[in-house]
Design a protein around this motif. Structure first.
Motif, PDB file in Angstrom:
ATOM      1  N   GLU A   1       0.844  -1.206   0.000  1.00  0.00           N
ATOM      2  CA  GLU A   1       0.000   0.000   0.000  1.00  0.00           C
ATOM      3  C   GLU A   1       0.873   1.247   0.000  1.00  0.00           C
ATOM      4  OE1 GLU A   1      -3.007  -0.310   3.052  1.00  0.00           O
ATOM      5  OE2 GLU A   1      -3.848  -2.119   2.138  1.00  0.00           O
ATOM      6  N   ASP A   2       1.825   1.271  -0.935  1.00  0.00           N
ATOM      7  CA  ASP A   2       2.827   2.321  -1.010  1.00  0.00           C
ATOM      8  C   ASP A   2       2.900   2.901  -2.426  1.00  0.00           C
ATOM      9  OD1 ASP A   2       5.058   3.941  -0.971  1.00  0.00           O
ATOM     10  OD2 ASP A   2       6.367   2.455  -0.030  1.00  0.00           O
ATOM     11  N   PRO A   3       2.494   4.162  -2.606  1.00  0.00           N
ATOM     12  CA  PRO A   3       2.507   4.773  -3.938  1.00  0.00           C
ATOM     13  C   PRO A   3       3.913   4.978  -4.505  1.00  0.00           C
ATOM     14  CG  PRO A   3       1.875   6.384  -2.285  1.00  0.00           C
ATOM     15  CD  PRO A   3       1.941   5.058  -1.596  1.00  0.00           C
ATOM     16  N   ALA A   4       4.942   4.847  -3.700  1.00  0.00           N
ATOM     17  CA  ALA A   4       6.314   4.994  -4.211  1.00  0.00           C
ATOM     18  C   ALA A   4       6.591   3.974  -5.317  1.00  0.00           C
ATOM     19  CB  ALA A   4       7.323   4.842  -3.080  1.00  0.00           C
ATOM     20  N   TYR A   5       5.952   2.811  -5.232  1.00  0.00           N
ATOM     21  CA  TYR A   5       6.128   1.809  -6.292  1.00  0.00           C
ATOM     22  C   TYR A   5       5.443   2.252  -7.576  1.00  0.00           C
ATOM     23  CZ  TYR A   5       8.173  -1.295  -2.862  1.00  0.00           C
ATOM     24  OH  TYR A   5       8.997  -1.835  -1.916  1.00  0.00           O
ATOM     25  N   CYS A   6       4.314   2.945  -7.483  1.00  0.00           N
ATOM     26  CA  CYS A   6       3.652   3.490  -8.667  1.00  0.00           C
ATOM     27  C   CYS A   6       4.531   4.565  -9.310  1.00  0.00           C
ATOM     28  CB  CYS A   6       2.291   4.089  -8.313  1.00  0.00           C
ATOM     29  SG  CYS A   6       1.078   2.932  -7.656  1.00  0.00           S
ATOM     30  N   ASP A   7       5.217   5.339  -8.485  1.00  0.00           N
ATOM     31  CA  ASP A   7       6.103   6.402  -8.987  1.00  0.00           C
ATOM     32  C   ASP A   7       7.156   5.828  -9.928  1.00  0.00           C
ATOM     33  OD1 ASP A   7       4.736   8.173  -7.331  1.00  0.00           O
ATOM     34  OD2 ASP A   7       6.288   8.185  -5.792  1.00  0.00           O
ATOM     35  N   LYS A   8       7.595   4.623  -9.678  1.00  0.00           N
ATOM     36  CA  LYS A   8       8.648   3.997 -10.474  1.00  0.00           C
ATOM     37  C   LYS A   8       8.167   3.600 -11.864  1.00  0.00           C
ATOM     38  CE  LYS A   8      11.166   2.265  -6.480  1.00  0.00           C
ATOM     39  NZ  LYS A   8      12.521   2.720  -6.645  1.00  0.00           N
ATOM     40  N   LEU A   9       6.863   3.652 -12.090  1.00  0.00           N
ATOM     41  CA  LEU A   9       6.303   3.283 -13.386  1.00  0.00           C
ATOM     42  C   LEU A   9       6.302   4.442 -14.387  1.00  0.00           C
ATOM     43  CD1 LEU A   9       3.327   1.099 -12.150  1.00  0.00           C
ATOM     44  CD2 LEU A   9       5.421   0.308 -13.253  1.00  0.00           C
ATOM     45  N   GLY A  10       6.740   5.611 -13.946  1.00  0.00           N
ATOM     46  CA  GLY A  10       6.796   6.758 -14.859  1.00  0.00           C
ATOM     47  C   GLY A  10       5.466   7.481 -14.961  1.00  0.00           C
ATOM     48  N   MET A  11       5.160   7.946 -16.168  1.00  0.00           N
ATOM     49  CA  MET A  11       3.968   8.776 -16.360  1.00  0.00           C
ATOM     50  C   MET A  11       2.915   8.127 -17.261  1.00  0.00           C
ATOM     51  SD  MET A  11       4.707  11.435 -14.564  1.00  0.00           S
ATOM     52  CE  MET A  11       3.461  12.590 -15.085  1.00  0.00           C
ATOM     53  N   GLY A  12       3.094   6.901 -17.693  1.00  0.00           N
ATOM     54  CA  GLY A  12       2.190   6.276 -18.658  1.00  0.00           C
ATOM     55  C   GLY A  12       0.940   5.671 -18.054  1.00  0.00           C
ATOM     56  N   THR A  13       0.285   4.884 -18.889  1.00  0.00           N
ATOM     57  CA  THR A  13      -0.969   4.237 -18.528  1.00  0.00           C
ATOM     58  C   THR A  13      -0.804   3.284 -17.346  1.00  0.00           C
ATOM     59  OG1 THR A  13      -1.737   4.393 -20.808  1.00  0.00           O
ATOM     60  CG2 THR A  13      -2.838   2.790 -19.416  1.00  0.00           C
ATOM     61  N   LYS A  14       0.297   2.536 -17.317  1.00  0.00           N
ATOM     62  CA  LYS A  14       0.505   1.577 -16.220  1.00  0.00           C
ATOM     63  C   LYS A  14       0.621   2.294 -14.873  1.00  0.00           C
ATOM     64  CE  LYS A  14       0.462  -2.138 -18.653  1.00  0.00           C
ATOM     65  NZ  LYS A  14      -0.751  -2.917 -18.695  1.00  0.00           N
ATOM     66  N   ALA A  15       1.276   3.446 -14.865  1.00  0.00           N
ATOM     67  CA  ALA A  15       1.380   4.233 -13.627  1.00  0.00           C
ATOM     68  C   ALA A  15      -0.002   4.734 -13.219  1.00  0.00           C
ATOM     69  CB  ALA A  15       2.340   5.401 -13.809  1.00  0.00           C
ATOM     70  N   ALA A  16      -0.766   5.217 -14.184  1.00  0.00           N
ATOM     71  CA  ALA A  16      -2.120   5.721 -13.903  1.00  0.00           C
ATOM     72  C   ALA A  16      -2.995   4.606 -13.327  1.00  0.00           C
ATOM     73  CB  ALA A  16      -2.736   6.303 -15.174  1.00  0.00           C
ATOM     74  N   GLU A  17      -2.906   3.413 -13.914  1.00  0.00           N
ATOM     75  CA  GLU A  17      -3.668   2.266 -13.402  1.00  0.00           C
ATOM     76  C   GLU A  17      -3.244   1.930 -11.974  1.00  0.00           C
ATOM     77  OE1 GLU A  17      -2.853  -0.981 -16.034  1.00  0.00           O
ATOM     78  OE2 GLU A  17      -4.051  -0.139 -17.662  1.00  0.00           O
ATOM     79  N   CYS A  18      -1.954   2.000 -11.737  1.00  0.00           N
ATOM     80  CA  CYS A  18      -1.411   1.699 -10.414  1.00  0.00           C
ATOM     81  C   CYS A  18      -1.979   2.657  -9.367  1.00  0.00           C
ATOM     82  CB  CYS A  18       0.117   1.783 -10.472  1.00  0.00           C
ATOM     83  SG  CYS A  18       0.958   1.332  -8.935  1.00  0.00           S
ATOM     84  N   TYR A  19      -1.949   3.958  -9.671  1.00  0.00           N
ATOM     85  CA  TYR A  19      -2.481   4.960  -8.730  1.00  0.00           C
ATOM     86  C   TYR A  19      -3.980   4.778  -8.514  1.00  0.00           C
ATOM     87  CZ  TYR A  19       1.936   7.518  -8.957  1.00  0.00           C
ATOM     88  OH  TYR A  19       3.250   7.874  -8.873  1.00  0.00           O
ATOM     89  N   ARG A  20      -4.705   4.511  -9.605  1.00  0.00           N
ATOM     90  CA  ARG A  20      -6.155   4.293  -9.477  1.00  0.00           C
ATOM     91  C   ARG A  20      -6.434   3.104  -8.569  1.00  0.00           C
ATOM     92  NH1 ARG A  20      -8.559   1.683 -14.429  1.00  0.00           N
ATOM     93  NH2 ARG A  20      -7.385   0.013 -13.448  1.00  0.00           N
ATOM     94  N   ASP A  21      -5.792   1.976  -8.849  1.00  0.00           N
ATOM     95  CA  ASP A  21      -6.035   0.763  -8.067  1.00  0.00           C
ATOM     96  C   ASP A  21      -5.658   0.953  -6.604  1.00  0.00           C
ATOM     97  OD1 ASP A  21      -6.810  -0.345 -10.486  1.00  0.00           O
ATOM     98  OD2 ASP A  21      -5.000  -1.562 -10.720  1.00  0.00           O
ATOM     99  N   LEU A  22      -4.536   1.613  -6.371  1.00  0.00           N
ATOM    100  CA  LEU A  22      -4.084   1.839  -4.997  1.00  0.00           C
ATOM    101  C   LEU A  22      -4.998   2.824  -4.275  1.00  0.00           C
ATOM    102  CD1 LEU A  22      -1.980   1.116  -2.901  1.00  0.00           C
ATOM    103  CD2 LEU A  22      -0.543   2.958  -3.788  1.00  0.00           C
ATOM    104  N   SER A  23      -5.458   3.824  -4.994  1.00  0.00           N
ATOM    105  CA  SER A  23      -6.378   4.805  -4.416  1.00  0.00           C
ATOM    106  C   SER A  23      -7.654   4.126  -3.928  1.00  0.00           C
ATOM    107  CB  SER A  23      -6.717   5.880  -5.453  1.00  0.00           C
ATOM    108  OG  SER A  23      -7.677   6.757  -4.944  1.00  0.00           O
TER     109      SER A  23
END
Length: 145
Positions: free
Chosen positions: A98-120
């Motif tokens: 439950e750490d958004p720092a891992y989403c940060d490592k995905l950059g700015m693309g769709t996969k990062a956006a999905e990561c933030y959405r799912d974690l949110s």
């Protein structure tokens, strides 16, 4: 050929070496014993990267032992082709810890956006929806419902 049930009953991953690798039975055998023993090191006996990573994830998610999490694979060292395990790894770890720092490592693309959405949604954290890019509106709707 020794069966998965026999190996699991014995609780010894060595028996998994005699289980067929067809249909992922070897991975299932090793993973079940690794979960039972909360021992991620057993996953290293799985030769295929994607199956080995699945083993790490399953053990980490089902283990009561939080120390196990520190033993997880370094996402940076995982293969990117033919399957990008690095992306899968960061998204999984974001969810596990439950750490958004891992989403940060995905950059700015769709996969990062999905990561933030799912974690949110998982953590009920509306602030993370702001980072969900193209999924921001969907993210906000899921949280408000």
């Amino acid at each position: 050929m020794i069966g998965v049930e026999f190996a699991n009953k014995k609780g010894d991953a060595e028996y998994c070496n005699y289980v067929s690798s067809i249909y992922g039975e070897h991975k299932t055998c090793v993973t079940n014993i690794a979960i039972k023993k909360s021992n991620l090191d057993l996953c290293n006996n799985i030769p295929l990267d994607v199956r080995r990573f699945d083993c790490y994830n399953e053990v980490a998610l089902k283990s009561e032992d939080k120390l196990t999490y520190s033993q997880l694979a370094d996402c940076e060292n995982l293969q990117e082709k033919p399957i990008n395990l690095k992306l899968y790894c960061y998204k999984s770890y974001a969810s596990i810890f439950e750490d958004p720092a891992y989403c940060d490592k995905l950059g700015m693309g769709t996969k990062a956006a999905e990561c933030y959405r799912d974690l949110s949604v998982k953590t009920n954290n509306a602030d993370l929806c702001k980072k969900a890019g193209e999924y921001t509106e969907e993210c906000n709707k899921e949280l408000s419902s």
